[in-house]
Design an enzyme around this catalytic site. Structure first.
Site, PDB file in Angstrom:
ATOM      1  N   THR A 133       3.221 -46.430 -24.721  1.00  0.00           N
ATOM      2  CA  THR A 133       2.729 -45.712 -25.901  1.00  0.00           C
ATOM      3  C   THR A 133       2.424 -46.697 -27.025  1.00  0.00           C
ATOM      4  O   THR A 133       3.031 -47.776 -27.100  1.00  0.00           O
ATOM      5  CB  THR A 133       3.791 -44.702 -26.392  1.00  0.00           C
ATOM      6  OG1 THR A 133       3.475 -44.281 -27.716  1.00  0.00           O
ATOM      7  CG2 THR A 133       5.192 -45.302 -26.422  1.00  0.00           C
ATOM      8  N   ASP A 134       1.515 -46.312 -27.919  1.00  0.00           N
ATOM      9  CA  ASP A 134       1.237 -47.176 -29.080  1.00  0.00           C
ATOM     10  C   ASP A 134       2.443 -47.260 -30.018  1.00  0.00           C
ATOM     11  O   ASP A 134       2.509 -48.141 -30.876  1.00  0.00           O
ATOM     12  CB  ASP A 134      -0.014 -46.687 -29.842  1.00  0.00           C
ATOM     13  CG  ASP A 134       0.143 -45.301 -30.453  1.00  0.00           C
ATOM     14  OD1 ASP A 134       1.144 -44.612 -30.165  1.00  0.00           O
ATOM     15  OD2 ASP A 134      -0.757 -44.896 -31.219  1.00  0.00           O
ATOM     16  N   GLU A 135       3.413 -46.341 -29.850  1.00  0.00           N
ATOM     17  CA  GLU A 135       4.563 -46.333 -30.760  1.00  0.00           C
ATOM     18  C   GLU A 135       5.445 -47.566 -30.575  1.00  0.00           C
ATOM     19  O   GLU A 135       6.281 -47.869 -31.425  1.00  0.00           O
ATOM     20  CB  GLU A 135       5.362 -45.034 -30.604  1.00  0.00           C
ATOM     21  CG  GLU A 135       4.481 -43.830 -30.892  1.00  0.00           C
ATOM     22  CD  GLU A 135       5.213 -42.519 -31.072  1.00  0.00           C
ATOM     23  OE1 GLU A 135       6.359 -42.512 -31.521  1.00  0.00           O
ATOM     24  OE2 GLU A 135       4.596 -41.479 -30.757  1.00  0.00           O
ATOM     25  N   TYR A 161      13.097 -43.218 -29.610  1.00  0.00           N
ATOM     26  CA  TYR A 161      12.120 -42.985 -28.534  1.00  0.00           C
ATOM     27  C   TYR A 161      11.282 -44.236 -28.301  1.00  0.00           C
ATOM     28  O   TYR A 161      11.165 -44.730 -27.171  1.00  0.00           O
ATOM     29  CB  TYR A 161      11.215 -41.798 -28.888  1.00  0.00           C
ATOM     30  CG  TYR A 161       9.906 -41.778 -28.117  1.00  0.00           C
ATOM     31  CD1 TYR A 161       9.882 -41.547 -26.735  1.00  0.00           C
ATOM     32  CD2 TYR A 161       8.679 -42.011 -28.756  1.00  0.00           C
ATOM     33  CE1 TYR A 161       8.682 -41.551 -26.022  1.00  0.00           C
ATOM     34  CE2 TYR A 161       7.482 -42.015 -28.054  1.00  0.00           C
ATOM     35  CZ  TYR A 161       7.486 -41.788 -26.682  1.00  0.00           C
ATOM     36  OH  TYR A 161       6.299 -41.795 -25.988  1.00  0.00           O
ATOM     37  N   LYS A 165      10.937 -46.754 -25.002  1.00  0.00           N
ATOM     38  CA  LYS A 165       9.670 -47.015 -24.300  1.00  0.00           C
ATOM     39  C   LYS A 165       9.355 -48.520 -24.319  1.00  0.00           C
ATOM     40  O   LYS A 165       8.858 -49.067 -23.338  1.00  0.00           O
ATOM     41  CB  LYS A 165       8.519 -46.230 -24.941  1.00  0.00           C
ATOM     42  CG  LYS A 165       8.556 -44.735 -24.708  1.00  0.00           C
ATOM     43  CD  LYS A 165       8.371 -44.339 -23.251  1.00  0.00           C
ATOM     44  CE  LYS A 165       6.990 -44.646 -22.720  1.00  0.00           C
ATOM     45  NZ  LYS A 165       6.835 -44.126 -21.319  1.00  0.00           N
TER      46      LYS A 165
HETATM   47  P1  NAD Z   1       6.451 -34.619 -21.452  1.00  0.00           P
HETATM   48  O1  NAD Z   1       7.744 -34.595 -22.165  1.00  0.00           O
HETATM   49  O2  NAD Z   1       5.514 -33.475 -21.632  1.00  0.00           O
HETATM   50  O3  NAD Z   1       6.707 -34.764 -19.880  1.00  0.00           O
HETATM   51  C1  NAD Z   1       7.692 -35.607 -19.355  1.00  0.00           C
HETATM   52  C2  NAD Z   1       7.941 -35.223 -17.897  1.00  0.00           C
HETATM   53  O4  NAD Z   1       8.884 -36.141 -17.348  1.00  0.00           O
HETATM   54  C3  NAD Z   1       8.537 -33.815 -17.719  1.00  0.00           C
HETATM   55  O5  NAD Z   1       7.867 -33.124 -16.678  1.00  0.00           O
HETATM   56  C4  NAD Z   1       9.984 -34.080 -17.349  1.00  0.00           C
HETATM   57  O6  NAD Z   1      10.544 -33.068 -16.510  1.00  0.00           O
HETATM   58  C5  NAD Z   1       9.868 -35.408 -16.617  1.00  0.00           C
HETATM   59  N1  NAD Z   1      11.124 -36.170 -16.656  1.00  0.00           N
HETATM   60  C6  NAD Z   1      11.885 -36.461 -17.752  1.00  0.00           C
HETATM   61  N2  NAD Z   1      12.968 -37.144 -17.380  1.00  0.00           N
HETATM   62  C7  NAD Z   1      12.896 -37.310 -16.028  1.00  0.00           C
HETATM   63  C8  NAD Z   1      13.713 -37.947 -15.067  1.00  0.00           C
HETATM   64  N3  NAD Z   1      14.854 -38.568 -15.429  1.00  0.00           N
HETATM   65  N4  NAD Z   1      13.332 -37.931 -13.768  1.00  0.00           N
HETATM   66  C9  NAD Z   1      12.189 -37.316 -13.394  1.00  0.00           C
HETATM   67  N5  NAD Z   1      11.371 -36.669 -14.263  1.00  0.00           N
HETATM   68  C10 NAD Z   1      11.730 -36.672 -15.560  1.00  0.00           C
HETATM   69  O7  NAD Z   1       5.759 -35.984 -21.858  1.00  0.00           O
HETATM   70  P2  NAD Z   1       4.203 -36.339 -21.980  1.00  0.00           P
HETATM   71  O8  NAD Z   1       3.740 -36.053 -23.350  1.00  0.00           O
HETATM   72  O9  NAD Z   1       3.472 -35.763 -20.830  1.00  0.00           O
HETATM   73  O10 NAD Z   1       4.262 -37.929 -21.831  1.00  0.00           O
HETATM   74  C11 NAD Z   1       4.174 -38.537 -20.560  1.00  0.00           C
HETATM   75  C12 NAD Z   1       4.271 -40.046 -20.727  1.00  0.00           C
HETATM   76  O11 NAD Z   1       3.216 -40.513 -21.548  1.00  0.00           O
HETATM   77  C13 NAD Z   1       5.563 -40.524 -21.381  1.00  0.00           C
HETATM   78  O12 NAD Z   1       5.979 -41.681 -20.702  1.00  0.00           O
HETATM   79  C14 NAD Z   1       5.167 -40.833 -22.803  1.00  0.00           C
HETATM   80  O13 NAD Z   1       5.961 -41.850 -23.351  1.00  0.00           O
HETATM   81  C15 NAD Z   1       3.735 -41.294 -22.611  1.00  0.00           C
HETATM   82  N6  NAD Z   1       2.823 -41.075 -23.759  1.00  0.00           N
HETATM   83  C16 NAD Z   1       2.698 -39.829 -24.301  1.00  0.00           C
HETATM   84  C17 NAD Z   1       1.798 -39.637 -25.358  1.00  0.00           C
HETATM   85  C18 NAD Z   1       1.605 -38.259 -25.960  1.00  0.00           C
HETATM   86  O14 NAD Z   1       0.892 -38.153 -26.973  1.00  0.00           O
HETATM   87  N7  NAD Z   1       2.157 -37.199 -25.395  1.00  0.00           N
HETATM   88  C19 NAD Z   1       1.055 -40.703 -25.867  1.00  0.00           C
HETATM   89  C20 NAD Z   1       1.219 -41.982 -25.278  1.00  0.00           C
HETATM   90  C21 NAD Z   1       2.104 -42.140 -24.209  1.00  0.00           C
HETATM   91  P1  TYD Z   2       4.488 -35.493 -32.886  1.00  0.00           P
HETATM   92  O1  TYD Z   2       3.545 -34.509 -32.280  1.00  0.00           O
HETATM   93  O2  TYD Z   2       5.941 -35.257 -32.756  1.00  0.00           O
HETATM   94  O3  TYD Z   2       4.074 -36.911 -32.261  1.00  0.00           O
HETATM   95  P2  TYD Z   2       4.566 -38.420 -32.692  1.00  0.00           P
HETATM   96  O4  TYD Z   2       5.770 -38.320 -33.524  1.00  0.00           O
HETATM   97  O5  TYD Z   2       4.847 -39.004 -31.352  1.00  0.00           O
HETATM   98  O6  TYD Z   2       3.403 -39.025 -33.390  1.00  0.00           O
HETATM   99  O7  TYD Z   2       4.144 -35.642 -34.418  1.00  0.00           O
HETATM  100  C1  TYD Z   2       2.850 -36.018 -34.856  1.00  0.00           C
HETATM  101  C2  TYD Z   2       2.876 -36.112 -36.367  1.00  0.00           C
HETATM  102  O8  TYD Z   2       3.102 -34.797 -36.905  1.00  0.00           O
HETATM  103  C3  TYD Z   2       4.008 -36.993 -36.867  1.00  0.00           C
HETATM  104  O9  TYD Z   2       3.551 -37.774 -37.975  1.00  0.00           O
HETATM  105  C4  TYD Z   2       5.068 -36.011 -37.339  1.00  0.00           C
HETATM  106  C5  TYD Z   2       4.259 -34.784 -37.749  1.00  0.00           C
HETATM  107  N1  TYD Z   2       4.963 -33.497 -37.540  1.00  0.00           N
HETATM  108  C6  TYD Z   2       5.083 -32.576 -38.596  1.00  0.00           C
HETATM  109  O10 TYD Z   2       4.599 -32.800 -39.726  1.00  0.00           O
HETATM  110  N2  TYD Z   2       5.753 -31.403 -38.357  1.00  0.00           N
HETATM  111  C7  TYD Z   2       6.308 -31.118 -37.149  1.00  0.00           C
HETATM  112  O11 TYD Z   2       6.928 -30.030 -36.991  1.00  0.00           O
HETATM  113  C8  TYD Z   2       6.167 -32.063 -36.075  1.00  0.00           C
HETATM  114  C9  TYD Z   2       6.749 -31.783 -34.718  1.00  0.00           C
HETATM  115  C10 TYD Z   2       5.486 -33.240 -36.318  1.00  0.00           C
END
Ligand code: NAD
Ligand code: TYD
Length: 349
Positions: A133-135, A161, A165
Site C-alpha cells: 500500500t502507499d501508506e 496498519y 504492511k
Molecule cells: P479487506 O479487508 O476487504 O479483505 C481482506 C481479506 O483478507 C478478507 O477476505 C479476510 O477474510 C482475509 N484475511 C484476513 N486475515 C486473513 C488470514 N489471517 N488468513 C487468510 N485470510 C485472511 O481488504 P482489501 O481492501 O481488499 O485489501 C486487500 C489488500 O490490498 C490488503 O493487503 C491491503 O493492505 C491492500 N491495499 C488495499 C487498499 C484499499 O484501498 N483497500 C489500497 C492499497 C492496498
Molecule cells: P479510509 O477509507 O479508512 O482509508 P485510509 O485510512 O486507508 O486512507 O479513510 C479514508 C479517509 O477518510 C481518511 O483520511 C479518513 C477519512 N474518514 C473519515 O473522515 N470518516 C470516516 O468515518 C472514515 C472511516 C474515514
C-alpha cells in the site's frame, strides 16, 4: 523480465474487497488459467460475494488461515504464482487493537514467504506478488502539491496498519535478497468500487446516506487521498505479476487526489443530499495528511494506466452499485458491525 502467463494462481484474501474483484477480473482475463482463493473469512471476508462462482471449474475456494503453515505449503506447491493480498486492512481498527495486524500482516506474510522458499528448495519455482500500500510511505504535507511518493521514497509508516504492511513489504525484499525468491510488489493508493466493506469511507458514507443517516467526517476534512477504481488496481497487479522485474516495486495510483471534504461534497451531490448530513467527529489519531502517487514507473515499464477511475462517472457507478446491491451491505452492517460502529463513533448509527 519478459511477459509470462501463469496456469494456476494462489490468491490470498480473495473474499475481501480487492480480492473479490481480482478473482472475477483474473478468471475473465485469463480464460485458460485456474485460481485458488485462500481466505480465513474474517469480519471483512464474505464468501457470499463469490457464491455465483461455486460451479466454476477454474475456481476453488479454500477456507483457511495464511498463518497455517501446512495449508500454505501444500497450496503453494500446486501453483506457479501467488498473489498475496490477505490482510487486516482498516487503519481505525489497527488503532483500536494492533494485535491481529501484527499476526496476519507480518506473521502471515512470513508464512507465505516460507512456503515459497520451501517450494523453491524442492525445485518448484513460484513467483509471488505482494500487494502492499502507499501508506507504507507515511504522509506528505498539504502545502507541497509538487511532492509525490516514488518507489525510492523511504518507508515511514505512521499507523499500526501501515507499519505492519511495511514490515511485510520489507520481509519480501529480504527474502528476495537472501533466498533469491522471485517477488514483485505493488504499492497502491486508496481503492473504491463494488464489494468494499462499509467501514471504509466511501461505502460507509454511501450506505449511511441510503439509510438516511449522517456521515461522520474526521477532523477538518482537509486530509487528502488519491482514489483509484479497484479494477484499475486489479489490472495493475496482473501486469506486475506477469511482467514486473523480479525484486522490483511498482507504485499504482489514480492521479485523482481529493480532500475528504471534497469527496464528501461529491458524494452528497451525487446522492442529492445536503451539507446537513455531515456530522463532524473527532479526528483519527495520527491521521495522515496526504497520500499521492507517482505511478510513472508502471506506466513506462509495463504500459499500465488507469482507465476506469475518472470522476464523477466512476464514483456515480460505484454509488449505483451500493444502491442496487443493498442486500449485500445490509447483511454486512448487522451484528458485530454495530458494535464496531458504536466503539468507533460513539453511537450505533
Ligand atoms: P479487506 O479487508 O476487504 O479483505 C481482506 C481479506 O483478507 C478478507 O477476505 C479476510 O477474510 C482475509 N484475511 C484476513 N486475515 C486473513 C488470514 N489471517 N488468513 C487468510 N485470510 C485472511 O481488504 P482489501 O481492501 O481488499 O485489501 C486487500 C489488500 O490490498 C490488503 O493487503 C491491503 O493492505 C491492500 N491495499 C488495499 C487498499 C484499499 O484501498 N483497500 C489500497 C492499497 C492496498
Ligand atoms: P479510509 O477509507 O479508512 O482509508 P485510509 O485510512 O486507508 O486512507 O479513510 C479514508 C479517509 O477518510 C481518511 O483520511 C479518513 C477519512 N474518514 C473519515 O473522515 N470518516 C470516516 O468515518 C472514515 C472511516 C474515514
Amino acid at each position: 523480465m519478459s511477459q509470462r502467463e501463469f496456469q494456476h494462481v494462489l490468491l490470498t484474501g480473495g473474499c475481501g474487497f480487492i480480492g473479490t474483484n481480482f478473482v472475477r477480473f483474473f478468471l475473465e482475463q485469463r480464460p485458460d488459467a485456474r485460481l485458488t482463493n485462500l481466505d480465513a473469512l474474517t469480519y471483512s471476508g464474505n464468501a457470499e460475494s463469490l457464491r455465483d462462482l461455486e460451479d466454476e471449474p477454474r475456481y476453488r475456494f479454500v477456507h483457511g488461515n495464511i498463518r497455517d503453515r501446512p495449508t500454505v505449503d501444500a497450496l503453494v506447491r500446486e501453483c506457479d504464482a501467488v498473489v498475496h493480498m490477505a490482510a487486516e486492512s482498516h487503519v481505525d481498527r489497527s488503532i483500536q487493537d494492533a494485535s491481529p495486524f501484527i499476526s496476519t500482516n507480518i506473521g502471515g506474510t512470513q508464512t507465505i514467504l516460507d512456503g515459497v522458499r520451501q517450494a523453491k528448495g524442492d525445485g518448484h519455482d513460484v513467483r509471488m506478488c505482494y500487494v502492499s500500500t502507499d501508506e507504507v510511505y507515511g504522509q506528505l504535507p498539504l502545502d507541497r502539491p509538487d511532492l509525490l511518493f516514488r518507489e525510492d521514497t523511504p518507508l515511514a509508516p505512521s499507523s499500526p496498519y501501515a507499519a505492519s504492511k511495511a514490515a511485510g513489504d520489507m520481509l519480501c525484499a529480504a527474502y528476495h535478497h537472501t533466498f533469491a525468491l522471485d517477488i514483485v510488489t505493488t504499492r497502491c493508493s486508496n481503492n473504491f468500487g463494488p464489494y468494499q466493506f462499509p467501514e471504509k469511507v466511501i461505502p460507509l458514507f454511501v450506505t449511511n446516506l441510503i439509510e438516511g443517516e449522517p456521515v461522520p467526517l474526521y477532523g477538518d476534512g482537509r486530509n487528502v487521498r488519491d482514489w483509484l477504481h479497484v479494477l484499475d488496481h486489479c489490472e495493475a497487479v496482473l501486469r506486475v505479476l506477469e511482467g514486473g522485474a523480479s525484486g522490483e516495486v511498482y507504485n499504482v495510483g489514480g492521479n485523482n487526489e481529493r480532500s475528504n471534504l471534497e469527496l464528501t461534497h461529491e458524494i452528497l451531490r451525487c446522492m442529492d443530499q445536503g451539507e446537513e448530513m455531515i456530522r463532524p467527529v473527532a479526528d483519527r489519531l495520527g491521521h495522515d495528511l496526504r497520500y499521492a502517487i507517482d505511478a510513472g514507473k508502471i506506466e513506462r515499464e509495463l504500459g499500465w494506466e488507469p482507465t476506469r477511475s475518472a470522476w464523477p462517472g466512476a464514483l456515480e457507478a460505484t454509488i449505483d452499485w451500493y444502491r442496487e446491491n443493498d442486500q449485500w451491505w445490509r447483511r454486512v452492517k448487522s451484528g458485530a458491525y454495530r458494535e464496531y460502529y458504536r466503539s468507533q463513533y460513539g453511537r450505533t448509527k
